[in-house]
Design a protein around this motif. Sequence first.
Motif, short mmCIF file in Angstrom:
data_model
loop_
_atom_site.label_atom_id
_atom_site.label_comp_id
_atom_site.label_asym_id
_atom_site.label_seq_id
_atom_site.Cartn_x
_atom_site.Cartn_y
_atom_site.Cartn_z
N GLU A 104 0.83 -0.90 -0.14
CA GLU A 104 -0.04 -0.04 0.05
C GLU A 104 0.66 1.34 0.10
OE1 GLU A 104 -3.74 -1.63 2.25
OE2 GLU A 104 -1.99 -1.05 3.37
N VAL A 105 1.98 1.24 0.71
CA VAL A 105 2.83 2.36 1.07
C VAL A 105 3.43 2.68 -0.55
CG1 VAL A 105 4.69 3.26 1.94
CG2 VAL A 105 3.03 2.26 3.44
N ARG A 106 4.01 1.30 -1.04
CA ARG A 106 4.68 1.62 -2.47
C ARG A 106 3.58 1.89 -3.50
NH1 ARG A 106 4.59 -1.94 -6.71
NH2 ARG A 106 3.51 -3.49 -5.82
N MET A 107 2.36 1.62 -3.48
CA MET A 107 1.49 2.20 -4.26
C MET A 107 1.35 3.59 -4.04
SD MET A 107 -2.65 1.37 -5.06
CE MET A 107 -2.95 2.80 -3.93
N LEU A 108 1.14 4.17 -2.91
CA LEU A 108 0.67 5.61 -2.71
C LEU A 108 1.90 6.47 -2.86
CD1 LEU A 108 -1.28 5.04 0.65
CD2 LEU A 108 -2.33 5.72 -1.58
N LEU A 109 3.13 5.81 -2.81
CA LEU A 109 4.35 6.71 -3.32
C LEU A 109 4.60 6.69 -4.63
CD1 LEU A 109 6.61 5.83 0.13
CD2 LEU A 109 5.17 8.00 -0.49
N GLY A 110 3.95 5.69 -5.39
CA GLY A 110 4.21 5.63 -6.82
C GLY A 110 5.45 5.02 -7.06
N GLN A 111 5.99 4.05 -6.15
CA GLN A 111 7.28 3.25 -6.28
C GLN A 111 7.12 1.75 -7.02
OE1 GLN A 111 10.20 4.43 -5.15
NE2 GLN A 111 9.57 6.02 -3.96
N GLU A 112 7.93 1.67 -7.79
CA GLU A 112 7.63 0.38 -8.79
C GLU A 112 8.14 -0.80 -8.14
OE1 GLU A 112 8.74 -1.07 -13.31
OE2 GLU A 112 8.82 1.08 -12.87
N HIS A 113 9.22 -0.80 -7.49
CA HIS A 113 9.99 -1.82 -7.01
C HIS A 113 9.70 -2.05 -5.41
CE1 HIS A 113 11.92 -2.69 -10.56
NE2 HIS A 113 12.32 -1.26 -10.58
N PRO A 114 9.30 -3.14 -4.80
CA PRO A 114 9.01 -3.32 -3.28
C PRO A 114 10.11 -2.73 -2.50
CG PRO A 114 8.36 -5.17 -4.38
CD PRO A 114 9.12 -4.26 -5.71
N GLY A 115 11.35 -3.09 -2.77
CA GLY A 115 12.54 -2.45 -1.92
C GLY A 115 12.69 -0.84 -1.98
N SER A 116 12.16 -0.24 -2.93
CA SER A 116 11.97 1.32 -2.99
C SER A 116 11.27 1.90 -1.84
CB SER A 116 11.79 1.84 -4.30
OG SER A 116 12.17 1.25 -5.10
N VAL A 117 10.61 1.25 -1.01
CA VAL A 117 9.69 1.71 -0.07
C VAL A 117 10.62 2.10 1.27
CG1 VAL A 117 7.92 1.32 1.38
CG2 VAL A 117 7.70 0.85 -0.97
N ALA A 118 11.53 1.19 1.75
CA ALA A 118 12.36 1.27 2.57
C ALA A 118 12.58 2.67 3.33
CB ALA A 118 13.47 0.11 2.70
N PRO A 119 13.34 3.47 2.58
CA PRO A 119 13.82 4.70 2.88
C PRO A 119 12.68 5.53 3.07
CG PRO A 119 14.71 4.10 0.67
CD PRO A 119 13.71 3.36 0.86
N TYR A 120 11.69 5.35 2.77
CA TYR A 120 10.46 6.18 3.13
C TYR A 120 9.82 5.84 4.63
CZ TYR A 120 11.23 8.10 -1.55
OH TYR A 120 11.75 8.80 -2.57
N VAL A 121 9.96 4.68 5.17
CA VAL A 121 9.18 4.25 6.18
C VAL A 121 10.14 4.20 7.22
CG1 VAL A 121 7.89 2.32 7.11
CG2 VAL A 121 7.75 2.82 4.68
N ILE A 122 9.78 5.25 8.24
CA ILE A 122 10.55 5.17 9.44
C ILE A 122 9.57 4.93 10.43
CG2 ILE A 122 11.87 6.80 11.02
CD1 ILE A 122 12.69 8.42 8.19
N PRO A 123 9.51 3.87 11.23
CA PRO A 123 8.47 3.82 12.09
C PRO A 123 8.39 4.48 13.43
CG PRO A 123 10.13 1.96 12.44
CD PRO A 123 10.68 2.89 11.21
N ASP A 124 7.23 4.65 13.85
CA ASP A 124 7.24 5.71 15.12
C ASP A 124 7.84 4.90 16.27
OD1 ASP A 124 4.96 5.93 17.59
OD2 ASP A 124 5.30 7.96 16.54
N ARG A 125 8.42 5.64 17.18
CA ARG A 125 9.18 5.13 18.25
C ARG A 125 8.33 4.28 19.32
NH1 ARG A 125 13.13 10.15 19.31
NH2 ARG A 125 14.73 9.64 17.73
N SER A 126 6.90 4.70 19.20
CA SER A 126 6.13 3.99 20.31
C SER A 126 5.91 2.67 19.80
CB SER A 126 4.89 4.78 20.73
OG SER A 126 4.11 4.97 19.34
N ARG A 127 5.36 2.67 18.38
CA ARG A 127 5.30 1.33 17.74
C ARG A 127 6.41 0.39 17.87
NH1 ARG A 127 5.37 -0.43 12.45
NH2 ARG A 127 6.15 1.42 11.61
N VAL A 128 7.74 0.86 17.77
CA VAL A 128 9.07 0.28 17.91
C VAL A 128 8.97 -0.51 19.35
CG1 VAL A 128 11.68 0.09 17.89
CG2 VAL A 128 10.10 1.23 15.92
#
Length: 149
Positions: A106-130
């Motif tokens: 879903e993140v990949r589609m919303l950001l318009g990324q073609e390759h699944p690995g391209s999402v990683a730099p855009y996802v920084i989890p919330d500290r409370s979730r970690v």
Amino acid sequence: MRRRPNAHRAWSKSKREWVQPLDVLVVQAFDQYVDERLERLGAGGSDFLLVNLFGAPLGAPMSPAAMGELFDRLSERAKLERKVGPHMARRAFGSNVADADGSWDEVRMLLGQEHPGSVAPYVIPDRSRVREAVERVASPRELSGRGVR
């Protein structure tokens, strides 16, 4: 989509189009922008989404530097502790979708990324979730059945 030559040599990285869903606040802000654009420039003008409405040349595509200046002014106006740039906003959006239990596809589609690995730099989890993830992991004592004392 790749654009024809233009003053800023702007182009999209993607060779394909994609649909970007928007929430009501973005739609309202865009409506306000379109009204202001029509008021300042009239019905004619550029086919670019964002154009200069205040700086010269009026109606010309907004340059990356002008976009940065706009974000700087908006950061100050919002009294943020630090300036927010366009790329930071993109990263925050990807992280917010992930924190709202959005899947990577879903993140990949919303950001318009073609390759699944391209999402990683855009996802920084919330500290409370970690922190919650760490707390969900059973301790060795719990796993052995002895419990925590």
